[in-house]
Motif scaffolding. Structure first.
Motif, mmCIF file in Angstrom:
data_model
loop_
_atom_site.group_PDB
_atom_site.id
_atom_site.type_symbol
_atom_site.label_atom_id
_atom_site.label_comp_id
_atom_site.label_asym_id
_atom_site.label_seq_id
_atom_site.Cartn_x
_atom_site.Cartn_y
_atom_site.Cartn_z
ATOM 1 N N LEU A 136 0.833 -1.212 0.000
ATOM 2 C CA LEU A 136 0.000 0.000 0.000
ATOM 3 C C LEU A 136 0.866 1.259 0.000
ATOM 4 C CD1 LEU A 136 -2.902 -1.023 2.443
ATOM 5 C CD2 LEU A 136 -2.935 -0.960 -0.054
ATOM 6 N N LEU A 137 1.993 1.238 0.705
ATOM 7 C CA LEU A 137 2.884 2.407 0.698
ATOM 8 C C LEU A 137 3.416 2.682 -0.708
ATOM 9 C CD1 LEU A 137 5.167 2.229 3.883
ATOM 10 C CD2 LEU A 137 3.065 3.550 3.517
ATOM 11 N N VAL A 138 3.814 1.625 -1.411
ATOM 12 C CA VAL A 138 4.325 1.810 -2.773
ATOM 13 C C VAL A 138 3.227 2.391 -3.669
ATOM 14 C CG1 VAL A 138 5.264 0.685 -4.828
ATOM 15 C CG2 VAL A 138 6.020 -0.049 -2.571
ATOM 16 N N LEU A 139 2.021 1.831 -3.578
ATOM 17 C CA LEU A 139 0.937 2.321 -4.438
ATOM 18 C C LEU A 139 0.594 3.769 -4.098
ATOM 19 C CD1 LEU A 139 -1.394 -0.838 -4.555
ATOM 20 C CD2 LEU A 139 0.283 -0.085 -6.255
ATOM 21 N N TYR A 140 0.527 4.075 -2.813
ATOM 22 C CA TYR A 140 0.268 5.454 -2.382
ATOM 23 C C TYR A 140 1.300 6.397 -3.005
ATOM 24 C CZ TYR A 140 0.793 9.497 0.685
ATOM 25 O OH TYR A 140 0.964 10.765 1.161
ATOM 26 N N PHE A 141 2.552 5.988 -2.945
ATOM 27 C CA PHE A 141 3.642 6.809 -3.490
ATOM 28 C C PHE A 141 3.476 7.008 -5.008
ATOM 29 C CE2 PHE A 141 7.969 6.944 -5.333
ATOM 30 C CZ PHE A 141 8.437 8.089 -4.721
ATOM 31 N N TYR B 3 11.419 9.861 0.315
ATOM 32 C CA TYR B 3 10.131 10.371 0.793
ATOM 33 C C TYR B 3 9.787 9.787 2.161
ATOM 34 C CZ TYR B 3 5.118 11.192 1.105
ATOM 35 O OH TYR B 3 3.875 11.571 1.544
ATOM 36 N N PHE B 4 9.947 8.471 2.324
ATOM 37 C CA PHE B 4 9.553 7.870 3.601
ATOM 38 C C PHE B 4 10.629 8.007 4.683
ATOM 39 C CE2 PHE B 4 6.172 5.978 1.023
ATOM 40 C CZ PHE B 4 5.093 6.299 1.847
ATOM 41 N N SER B 5 11.804 8.529 4.332
ATOM 42 C CA SER B 5 12.712 8.839 5.444
ATOM 43 C C SER B 5 12.593 10.285 5.888
ATOM 44 C CB SER B 5 14.164 8.459 5.152
ATOM 45 O OG SER B 5 14.529 8.707 3.842
ATOM 46 N N ARG B 6 12.248 11.192 4.973
ATOM 47 C CA ARG B 6 12.292 12.601 5.367
ATOM 48 C C ARG B 6 10.995 13.378 5.197
ATOM 49 N NH1 ARG B 6 17.662 12.807 2.793
ATOM 50 N NH2 ARG B 6 16.954 14.062 1.032
ATOM 51 N N SER C 259 4.773 12.665 6.871
ATOM 52 C CA SER C 259 4.552 13.041 8.262
ATOM 53 C C SER C 259 3.958 11.870 9.043
ATOM 54 C CB SER C 259 3.595 14.233 8.324
ATOM 55 O OG SER C 259 3.126 14.376 9.637
ATOM 56 N N TYR C 260 4.842 11.127 9.707
ATOM 57 C CA TYR C 260 4.378 9.952 10.442
ATOM 58 C C TYR C 260 3.489 10.335 11.619
ATOM 59 C CZ TYR C 260 7.703 7.197 7.782
ATOM 60 O OH TYR C 260 8.371 6.584 6.761
ATOM 61 N N SER C 261 3.784 11.465 12.250
ATOM 62 C CA SER C 261 3.047 11.784 13.473
ATOM 63 C C SER C 261 1.618 12.253 13.176
ATOM 64 C CB SER C 261 3.797 12.831 14.280
ATOM 65 O OG SER C 261 4.077 13.942 13.458
ATOM 66 N N LEU C 262 1.402 12.932 12.058
ATOM 67 C CA LEU C 262 0.064 13.474 11.790
ATOM 68 C C LEU C 262 -0.642 12.836 10.601
ATOM 69 C CD1 LEU C 262 0.898 17.295 12.118
ATOM 70 C CD2 LEU C 262 -0.033 15.784 13.887
ATOM 71 N N GLY C 263 0.126 12.295 9.655
ATOM 72 C CA GLY C 263 -0.455 11.891 8.376
ATOM 73 C C GLY C 263 -0.902 10.438 8.317
ATOM 74 N N VAL C 264 -1.792 10.173 7.347
ATOM 75 C CA VAL C 264 -2.241 8.813 7.049
ATOM 76 C C VAL C 264 -2.094 8.631 5.536
ATOM 77 C CG1 VAL C 264 -4.244 7.265 6.952
ATOM 78 C CG2 VAL C 264 -3.918 8.739 8.943
ATOM 79 N N ALA C 265 -1.422 7.550 5.131
ATOM 80 C CA ALA C 265 -1.284 7.270 3.703
ATOM 81 C C ALA C 265 -2.515 6.500 3.237
ATOM 82 C CB ALA C 265 -0.016 6.452 3.445
ATOM 83 N N SER C 266 -3.215 7.042 2.246
ATOM 84 C CA SER C 266 -4.422 6.388 1.737
ATOM 85 C C SER C 266 -4.317 6.265 0.229
ATOM 86 C CB SER C 266 -5.650 7.231 2.113
ATOM 87 O OG SER C 266 -6.744 6.919 1.270
ATOM 88 N N ILE C 267 -4.408 5.058 -0.316
ATOM 89 C CA ILE C 267 -4.351 4.951 -1.773
ATOM 90 C C ILE C 267 -5.658 5.462 -2.384
ATOM 91 C CG2 ILE C 267 -2.701 3.048 -1.733
ATOM 92 C CD1 ILE C 267 -4.890 1.224 -2.805
ATOM 93 N N ARG C 268 -6.730 5.440 -1.599
ATOM 94 C CA ARG C 268 -8.037 5.924 -2.068
ATOM 95 C C ARG C 268 -8.074 7.444 -2.161
ATOM 96 N NH1 ARG C 268 -12.361 7.949 0.846
ATOM 97 N NH2 ARG C 268 -10.981 7.844 2.664
ATOM 98 N N ALA C 269 -7.490 8.126 -1.138
ATOM 99 C CA ALA C 269 -7.712 9.570 -1.025
ATOM 100 C C ALA C 269 -6.446 10.394 -0.836
ATOM 101 C CB ALA C 269 -8.684 9.831 0.121
ATOM 102 N N GLY C 270 -5.280 9.802 -0.946
ATOM 103 C CA GLY C 270 -4.045 10.571 -0.798
ATOM 104 C C GLY C 270 -3.651 10.737 0.666
ATOM 105 N N LEU C 271 -2.984 11.850 0.941
ATOM 106 C CA LEU C 271 -2.522 12.075 2.310
ATOM 107 C C LEU C 271 -3.670 12.603 3.179
ATOM 108 C CD1 LEU C 271 -0.122 12.185 4.295
ATOM 109 C CD2 LEU C 271 0.275 14.525 3.526
#
Ligand code: CTP
Ligand code: MG
Length: 354
Positions: free
Chosen positions: A192-197, A262-265, A268-280
């Motif tokens: 899912l992370l790859v697809l989101y990206f 992108y996933f190292s820097r 936003s891990y603390s606030l964000g949610v990766a969604s393939i349906r709707a983006g960040l």
């Protein structure tokens, strides 16, 4: 030795892309392995039908979505097309007994798990040097649908999407950050992370958003809703290929290097949610609190990845604070391999997976 001019950078990227392709190709399952697995599925289906005549046993997960590696587990789902079916936990117990009697599998029924399953393993043999591990679940129709969604994404641009996903699966296993039981992320989470990206971070995108496209024909209610979730997506990939082409021409090497960056820097891990349906998305808007669960005291939602259909489900819910620290550390480590400007692609690949 640092690379200096742009052409040597280009040469490195081409060489590294080729290395990635060669590397994953040799890890694909063999034709024999796939045939044995299909035989196992048929055998198990025949046995289950002696208990539930109107049942079907279907593959999902990597064996069915185009992201399978050699010796990966089999995920099977039993669907029962009759109204008077026994409960999943009863079936797990019945089926466990039957398979214990009738097959050479080691059988472990888990009738009281959150999702009742039967776990099966087959010892290695000359024809099957790694044996087989297989989980049978029941009525998990959403998993069948998300498997189909992943398969469609794999089919749109196999050269880049499959290479990237398969590489990340191998990499995350070798770096030991692919274990929800130990606080890190499942393979499904990495896919899912790859697809989101590729759908939402890359600009121009490498993949279209199949869940947000318009249908080309009328769609029935059954095609849209399952267990209260919207499961519709554009699945006519032949037609899509005729009508849509990505304007993104980056090589798989460039995409992978950028993914690590992108996933190292940037994410936003603390606030964000990766969604393939709707983006960040924002954790806050989904109500995904990072406070420990008041009852179990377990920490939750350190890392947010929305399931494509079951949108209230955080696929990364098992990731702990320590697990996330290690995962991010690995993304950074991978990024450093490239910022050190390696001369040889094959050396960079070896360092990545070391
Ligand atoms: N799945 C899910 N929700 C999760 C985890 C998994 O619905 N939180 C379903 C998905 O359909 C997924 C399948 O279970 O495709 C298998 O998940 P997983 O084993 O993580 O992925 P695989 O692609 O099978 O990876 P591997 O080859 O490592 O087994
Ligand atoms: Mg699997």
């Amino acid at each position: 030795q640092p690379r200096r001019n742009p052409s040597s950078k280009q040469r490195f990227l081409l060489e590294f892309s080729q290395c990635l392709v060669d590397f994953v190709v040799q890890l694909l399952p063999t034709v024999e392995e796939l045939a044995v697995k299909e035989d196992v599925r048929k055998l198990l289906e025949r046995l289950i039908r002696t208990i539930e005549p109107e049942s079907r046993l279907l593959s999902f997960g990597s064996t069915a979505n185009g992201f399978s590696l050699r010796n990966s587990d089999m995920d099977l789902c039993c669907l029962i097309d009759s109204d008077e079916r026994t409960t999943a936990s009863n079936l797990v117990t019945l089926l466990g007994d039957l398979l214990e009697r009738e097959t050479k599998f080691h059988v472990k029924p888990l009738p009281h798990a959150r999702i009742p399953i039967v776990k099966l393993t087959l010892d290695p043999s000359p024809g099957l040097p790694f044996g087989i591990a297989c989980d049978i679940g029941f009525e998990n129709r959403l998993a069948l649908e998300n498997t189909r969604l992943l398969m469609c994404y794999a089919m749109i641009d196999p050269a880049r999407v499959r290479t990237m996903v398969l590489f990340l699966k191998v990499w995350s296993k070798r770096r030991r950050i692919n274990s929800p039981y130990h606080g890190t992320l499942s393979s499904y989470g990495y896919v899912l992370l790859v697809l989101y990206f590729l759908i939402h971070v890359k600009n121009p995108p490498v993949l279209p958003n199949l869940q947000q496209m318009s249908p080309i024909r009328p769609v029935s209610k059954e095609e849209i809703h399952l267990n209260g979730f919207n499961i519709w997506f554009f699945d006519d990939i032949e037609l899509l290929r005729q009508r849509w082409q990505s304007a993104n021409t980056e090589t798989v090497a460039e995409l992978l290097i950028d993914f690590f960056k992108y996933f190292s820097r940037e994410f936003s891990y603390s606030l964000g949610v990766a969604s393939i349906r709707a983006g960040l998305l924002k954790k806050e808007s989904k109500g995904w609190s990072t406070e420990p669960d008041p009852i179990t005291r377990r920490e939750r939602n350190r890392f947010g990845i929305e399931d494509p259909f079951e949108t209230d489900f955080n696929v990364a819910r098992c990731v702990t604070k320590e697990g996330l620290f290690v995962i991010r550390g690995e993304f950074m480590r991978a990024s450093r391999v490239f910022s050190a400007r390696p001369e040889r692609a094959i050396v960079a690949l070896a360092q990545l997976c070391e």
